[in-house]
Design an enzyme around this catalytic site. Structure first.
Site: not given
Ligand code: NAD
Length: 288
Positions: A53, A97, A120
């Site tokens: 990422k 995460q 997200d």
């Protein structure tokens, strides 16, 4: 013959557009989109995802920060950190995460992230906006699947899309995105009876269960479009999807490979969300 839906190719085109838009945004506003990723513990798969990422962010001109916290980090400490980052105007996207260590409640943590920075798209408010048809940051993997289908001009309107897997991050949001495209949607899960009968009725079959090579050719309709979201590492170290690629590709009209299908699209959609968050935060600060 099956046509491959090449997530790498599609991603590279979308990333080039994002890069261009980012350059213009920086020039116009003097603001560099900034994604901040928090990782707790040192799970090797999670560390690889985070590294990828960061690399992707930097390649399109974003600023990217990774905060690595030890596995014994407390829930309260993580909450305090997120609260600080929510207030930090130089951060536009916050991503924690997953999975988190067992002593930290993931739902509580997701709820702490400012909805404006939840790139997200997992916050319950974003989920509500998605279902209500309101503007929101859409979850990355499901939006990546839709982008891939659109790129290959796969007709969705009126067609039967069958999803296998009902997770919050893939299956459930995909229902809404497919409905938005006027598909007729069926969702299956571990308790579904006669799975094969349902999968064989799919014009578009999307599989997200996390079981290597689970979907065999006899479960797929001739000329179906098959999207394999699964990522499974075999003992040999090889990555495979949830669909038995070699046999299903003799029947499908279009199919995604693993790796190189949905995976790159997920990160691309994260980049798109981060740029959107930066732009939305900028315009809301102007309107105050
Ligand atoms: P999850 O473990 O949260 O959910 C799995 C789902 O599969 C559950 O809803 C369960 O009911 C269903 N399921 C399990 N066994 C089944 C069976 N025998 N028949 C029918 N349904 C069954 O999974 P997830 O987080 O959605 O991830 C699924 C897969 O997708 C994993 O391999 C994961 O690594 C992968 N994934 C890939 C990406 C990407 O970017 N490509 C993103 C997210 C997840």
């Amino acid at each position: 013959m099956t046509k491959l839906m090449d997530g790498k190719l599609v991603s590279s085109q979308i990333r080039a557009e994002i890069s261009q838009e980012t350059e213009e945004f920086i020039k116009e506003m003097g603001i560099t989109p900034h994604l901040l990723v928090i990782i707790v513990g040192n799970d090797p798969a999670s560390m690889t995802y985070v590294k990828n990422k960061k690399k992707a962010c930097e390649a399109v001109g974003f600023k990217s920060t990774v905060i690595e916290l030890p596995v014994e980090t407390t829930e309260n400490h993580l909450i305090e950190l997120i609260q600080q980052l929510n207030e930090d105007n130089s951060v536009h996207g916050i991503l924690v995460q997953l999975p988190l260590p067992k002593h930290i409640n993931e739902e509580k943590i997701i709820e702490m992230i400012s909805v404006k920075k939840d790139v997200d798209g997992f916050h319950p408010y974003q989920v509500g906006c998605l279902v209500s048809g309101m503007d929101c940051l859409k979850p990355c993997t499901p939006s990546g699947v839709i982008e891939l289908l659109k790129y290959y001009d796969i007709e969705l309107k009126g067609r039967h899309a069958v999803i296998i897997g009902r997770s919050h991050i893939v299956g459930k949001p995909l229902i809404q995105l497919l409905l938005d495209e006027n598909a007729t949607v069926t969702i299956c899960h571990s308790q579904t009876k006669d799975l094969s009968q349902l999968t064989k009725s799919a014009d578009i079959l999307i599989v997200a269960i996390g079981k290597p090579n689970f979907i065999k050719a006899d479960m797929v309709k001739d000329q179906a479009v098959v999207v394999d979201v699964g990522i499974n590492r075999l003992e040999t170290g090889r990555l495979v999807g949830d669909v038995a690629f070699d046999e299903v590709s003799t029947k499908a009209s279009y199919m995604t490979p693993v790796p190189g299908g949905v995976g790159p699209m997920t990160i691309t959609m994260l980049l798109r969300n981060t740029l959107k968050a930066a732009k939305d935060l900028q315009s809301s600060s102007l309107s105050i």
